[in-house]
Design a protein around this motif. Structure first.
Motif, PDB file in Angstrom:
ATOM      1  N   PHE A 361       0.958  -1.132  -0.113  1.00 20.01           N
ATOM      2  CA  PHE A 361      -0.032   0.096  -0.067  1.00 20.01           C
ATOM      3  C   PHE A 361       0.849   1.222  -0.079  1.00 20.01           C
ATOM      4  O   PHE A 361       2.166   1.026   0.146  1.00 20.01           O
ATOM      5  N   ALA A 362       0.400   2.449  -0.240  1.00 17.09           N
ATOM      6  CA  ALA A 362       1.102   3.678  -0.049  1.00 17.09           C
ATOM      7  C   ALA A 362       0.488   4.687   0.910  1.00 17.09           C
ATOM      8  O   ALA A 362      -0.692   4.604   1.301  1.00 17.09           O
ATOM      9  N   ILE A 363       1.316   5.544   1.451  1.00 15.93           N
ATOM     10  CA  ILE A 363       0.815   6.706   1.934  1.00 15.93           C
ATOM     11  C   ILE A 363       1.346   7.890   1.415  1.00 15.93           C
ATOM     12  O   ILE A 363       2.342   8.010   0.771  1.00 15.93           O
ATOM     13  N   LEU A 364       0.516   9.047   1.255  1.00 17.93           N
ATOM     14  CA  LEU A 364       0.771  10.175   0.980  1.00 17.93           C
ATOM     15  C   LEU A 364       0.649  11.397   2.050  1.00 17.93           C
ATOM     16  O   LEU A 364      -0.232  11.446   2.826  1.00 17.93           O
ATOM     17  N   LEU A 416      -3.524   4.723   1.131  1.00 18.90           N
ATOM     18  CA  LEU A 416      -3.987   4.167  -0.091  1.00 18.90           C
ATOM     19  C   LEU A 416      -3.880   2.588   0.141  1.00 18.90           C
ATOM     20  O   LEU A 416      -2.775   2.141  -0.164  1.00 18.90           O
ATOM     21  N   GLU A 417      -5.069   1.979   0.452  1.00 20.80           N
ATOM     22  CA  GLU A 417      -4.889   0.541   0.634  1.00 20.80           C
ATOM     23  C   GLU A 417      -4.922  -0.349  -0.754  1.00 20.80           C
ATOM     24  O   GLU A 417      -6.022   0.274  -1.442  1.00 20.80           O
ATOM     25  N   VAL A 453       3.127  16.920  -1.714  1.00 20.19           N
ATOM     26  CA  VAL A 453       2.960  15.688  -0.960  1.00 20.19           C
ATOM     27  C   VAL A 453       4.019  14.688  -1.274  1.00 20.19           C
ATOM     28  O   VAL A 453       4.885  14.527  -2.170  1.00 20.19           O
ATOM     29  N   GLY A 454       4.343  14.173  -0.159  1.00 22.01           N
ATOM     30  CA  GLY A 454       5.558  12.930  -0.021  1.00 22.01           C
ATOM     31  C   GLY A 454       4.787  11.794   0.053  1.00 22.01           C
ATOM     32  O   GLY A 454       3.811  11.187   0.483  1.00 22.01           O
ATOM     33  N   VAL A 455       5.460  10.676  -0.941  1.00 23.65           N
ATOM     34  CA  VAL A 455       4.893   9.453  -1.195  1.00 23.65           C
ATOM     35  C   VAL A 455       5.856   8.267  -0.700  1.00 23.65           C
ATOM     36  O   VAL A 455       7.053   8.466  -0.876  1.00 23.65           O
ATOM     37  N   ALA A 456       5.362   7.624   0.199  1.00 21.18           N
ATOM     38  CA  ALA A 456       6.160   6.537   0.479  1.00 21.18           C
ATOM     39  C   ALA A 456       5.260   4.997   0.417  1.00 21.18           C
ATOM     40  O   ALA A 456       3.966   5.070   0.651  1.00 21.18           O
ATOM     41  N   GLY A 472       7.627   9.234   4.610  1.00 18.31           N
ATOM     42  CA  GLY A 472       6.559  10.175   3.782  1.00 18.31           C
ATOM     43  C   GLY A 472       7.044  11.703   4.062  1.00 18.31           C
ATOM     44  O   GLY A 472       7.003  12.632   3.256  1.00 18.31           O
ATOM     45  N   ASP A 473       7.419  11.621   5.219  1.00 18.49           N
ATOM     46  CA  ASP A 473       8.094  13.303   5.877  1.00 18.49           C
ATOM     47  C   ASP A 473       8.926  13.643   4.993  1.00 18.49           C
ATOM     48  O   ASP A 473       9.129  14.678   4.583  1.00 18.49           O
ATOM     49  N   ALA A 474       9.925  12.799   4.882  1.00 22.40           N
ATOM     50  CA  ALA A 474      11.102  13.209   4.041  1.00 22.40           C
ATOM     51  C   ALA A 474      10.872  13.435   2.592  1.00 22.40           C
ATOM     52  O   ALA A 474      11.298  14.619   2.096  1.00 22.40           O
TER      53      ALA A 474
END
Length: 756
Positions: A361-364, A416-417, A453-456, A472-474
């Protein structure tokens, strides 16, 4: 005659056994036990002293029989009187009564040695006195039953007295028959009296517990084979029944149970009925008669109800507490302003999704750009409204597999699952950013929102919640460094930057503890005369193995982690300690300025604590000057203003630092309780160019109108110094006049000042 005495003694013993059996049923009635043993000892005394005692021949056997008979007789008397006193709740002190009975027993044995008839006469008198004493205690202020027992004691006393009158050796049939009748009546009276008292106390206890149950705030209910047989008013009220009869109707219980809990309740009921030692605590939802859901906390245990096993339930309507807990849980997991899930919820959800073998999954990590400018220019109400509007739009338009949370003031997280491919994530990010292209209307203002927006992605960029959030923060910080609306995927190169920041933040704590921070003092001079007028304390970090670290690197790190509180306290402590030394050396002081972070003002007790420290060290308030930057004062006005007012009112000097780099207005300058404004070096460096001179002159005029000292920072040349003086600056500070000095050199400068 011997047979008659033995038969009477045996019947007397049987009456005593009856009393003992009654006592076994109610052990709390100790007087019944005493009376039972008294009767048994009396039968022994009659058997040994009258029925079986051989003729007086001086033998050891005769003496033993006499001693035993005397002990039994006096023991019977002692227990009889003890029982009467205990019945009347009178004190029974063995240290008083026991020696008396031992003396009477000894007198009987001595009289028996002289003549058996004397012993019989004395024993009769002793027993009669004891019986009449019991009659006095039992009959005084007694009810009819107690007076009947008292009469029986009186009659028993007369029988004892008359026994030697009929026969000196006490072997006449008449007193024995009369005594057996009286003793039987007395025994029956004592049994009835004890039973009556037991019933009265049981009835009183039942009434007491009945009243407790009726007036208890806790519900009490008894259920036998899933049929309600008793419920107190509290239990009826909890479930909405108007009366016990209504609640006891057939099939009244099952409608109160949610369908999913019926089997659990049936299992618990069977378990309680099968185990008399069962104590089961439970809680769950129930339904009241009007269909309202209630949360009940209960304790179920075994009880006997009219000979049948039953379940006794003590219950409490816990709906209010549960509602409060639900509210606290919601408050802990939801953001009050936007009603979105908050950081706690997001972290908990990430913990659930990051197990070994979990699907990708992803986080924004999305941060609104320049949101603080909205607060500063339009007010916090508009800022709050904008956050709510952004949250509403994103919630409505994001796909169903996306969870939106608010992590901080203007930072959001989108989870985002089920999204595994980079292209899918990129499409989702671009779709989200496209939602922001339409402006938001908030309280009449039309506002455009830009986000970085940072994506991890899991598991590529992090295998746990904290690792993903850091990634994500980085990535978000990297995106924020780009102009306009942008996004960035996390890259491994970002880890080194994050690690460096982490190492810096961790090292600050050790540096504070180990005293690696030192202060240097940059002098300030009066314009025109160029006389020393104060210092500014500048913190320096001498980091082992790395040399001197710039405050521009470690101060922001300290502010991010909250360590600025400890660092600021350390700086103020060093300054006040040095001021105390200089006050003792010179007898007077020049003010020392200290830069204070706006984060320190978040502590509502900062100003009060600082004034308390000055007072404790016997330092005048005007010996210290607090400097706060223009940008920080604007951004944290609510926290800064009241505390600066308190400090200024106490006589402490306050200055607005780096004037000219922010957006302060004339109104703000007028409101701030300051005594000086420091012109930023960017305003002084171009002097004496005409444009720069015009700006400085206007700023000085503004400061003079507000009766402020105007300090020119960054004076590097004599030409700059002369220009600043001619334009209206009242104090000068910069490398041209004096660099930051160690304590020893600053003190040498003070020696020159003090000698003038």
């Amino acid at each position: 005659m011997t047979a008659l005495i033995l038969i009477g003694s045996g019947l007397n013993a049987l009456l005593g056994l009856a009393l003992l059996m009654l006592w076994r049923q109610a052990p709390q009635y100790l007087y019944v036990r005493y009376w039972g043993w008294s009767w048994i000892l009396l039968s022994g005394a009659l058997s040994l002293g009258l029925g079986l005692l051989p003729d007086q021949d001086g033998s050891i056997f005769h003496k033993l029989m006499v001693g035993a008979a005397a002990a039994f007789a006096m023991g019977s008397m002692a227990l009889r009187t003890a029982g009467a006193r205990i019945y009347r709740q009178l004190p029974w002190e063995r240290r008083v009564w026991l020696p008396l009975y031992l003396a009477m027993m000894g007198s009987l044995m001595w009289l028996a040695e002289l003549d058996h008839r004397y012993a019989v006469l004395a024993a009769s008198i002793y027993l009669a006195i004891g019986a009449w004493q019991c009659a006095w205690w039992m009959g005084r202020q007694g009810d009819p039953g107690e007076r009947f027992v008292a009469l029986c004691f009186v009659a028993a006393g007369f029988v004892h007295v008359l026994t030697p009158a009929f026969d000196p050796l006490g072997r006449s049939a008449v007193p024995h028959v009369a005594g057996l009748f009286v003793q039987t009546m007395l025994s029956l009276g004592l049994i009835l009296l004890s039973v009556k008292r037991a019933h009265a106390e049981a009835r009183q206890q039942a009434e007491r517990f009945g009243r407790l149950a009726q007036h208890s705030l806790q519900g009490l209910a008894v259920v036998s084979h899933m049929r309600l047989v008793y419920a107190n008013p509290a239990a009826l009220k909890i479930h909405g029944f108007a009366s016990l009869e209504e609640a006891m109707q057939p099939n009244s219980l099952l409608p109160l149970l949610p369908p999913e809990q019926v089997q659990e309740v049936l299992n618990r009921h069977r378990q309680v009925l099968a185990d008399p030692q069962a104590h089961i605590e439970w809680e769950g939802l129930r339904l009241s008669r009007d269909g309202r859901q209630i949360h009940v906390h209960g304790l179920s245990s075994y009880t006997d109800w009219e000979g049948e096993p039953a379940e006794l339930t003590v219950m409490l309507d816990d709906s209010s507490r549960q509602a409060a807990l639900d509210a606290l849980r919601r408050q802990a997991l939801h953001d009050e302003l936007t009603d979105l899930p908050n950081r706690n919820f997001a972290v908990d959800r990430l913990h659930q999704l990051t197990y070994t073998g979990a699907p990708p999954f992803a986080i924004l990590s999305a941060d609104m750009d320049r949101f603080q400018l909205v607060n500063e220019s339009l007010g916090h109400e508009v800022g709050d409204g904008l956050l709510q509007a952004v949250a509403r739009r994103l919630c409505q338009e994001l796909p169903v597999n996306a969870t939106l949370a608010r992590l901080g003031e203007d930072q959001f997280l989108v989870l985002l699952e089920g999204v595994a491919e980079r292209a899918e994530v990129q499409a989702a990010v671009e779709a989200m950013l496209a939602l922001l292209q339409t402006p938001f209307r908030v309280q009449g203002a039309e506002l455009f929102v830009h986000m970085s927006v940072g994506v991890a992605q899991f598991p590529r960029d992090g295998r746990d919640a904290n690792g993903l959030l850091r990634a994500g923060d980085a990535a978000m910080r990297a995106a924020k460094a780009r102009a306009g609306i942008s996004y960035a995927f996390f890259e491994s190169s970002m880890k080194s930057d994050s690690r460096a920041r982490l190492e810096m933040e961790q090292a600050i704590s050790h540096a504070i503890v180990q005293g690696q921070f030192v202060l240097e003092y940059q002098p300030k001079f009066l314009a025109h005369s160029r006389r020393l007028c104060g210092f500014e304390a500048l913190v320096r970090w001498e980091r082992p193995g790395q040399g001197r670290v710039s405050p521009a690197d470690f101060v922001p790190a300290a502010e991010r982690t909250g360590q600025i509180h400890a660092l600021g306290a350390l700086i103020l402590d060093i300054v006040m300690t040095q001021l105390r030394v200089w006050l003792a050396r010179y007898g007077r002081l020049l003010p020392v300025a200290v830069n204070v972070s706006p984060v320190q003002f978040e502590d509502g007790g900062f100003a009060t604590g600082l004034l308390g420290e000055l007072k404790a060290r016997a330092l005048p308030p005007e010996a210290l000057e607090i400097e706060i930057t223009e940008t920080a004062a604007i951004a944290h006005l609510d926290q800064v203003m009241p505390q600066l007012s308190l400090l200024r009112g106490a006589g402490l000097l306050c200055a607005l630092d780096d004037f000219g780099t922010g957006q302060s207005s004339l109104t703000l300058l007028r409101q701030l309780p300051i005594g000086a404004m420091k012109l930023d070096r960017s305003m002084i460096a171009p002097l004496p160019e005409p444009d720069a001179s015009a700006v400085v002159q206007v700023s000085c005029a503004l400061g003079q109108a507000l009766k402020l000292d105007i300090v020119a920072e960054g004076v590097e040349t004599e030409l700059q110094a002369q220009s600043a003086e001619s334009l209206g600056c009242t104090q000068l500070q910069g490398f041209y006049l004096g660099r930051p000095l160690p304590v020893a050199q600053a003190q040498a400068l003070l020696d020159q000042w003090a000698s003038v």
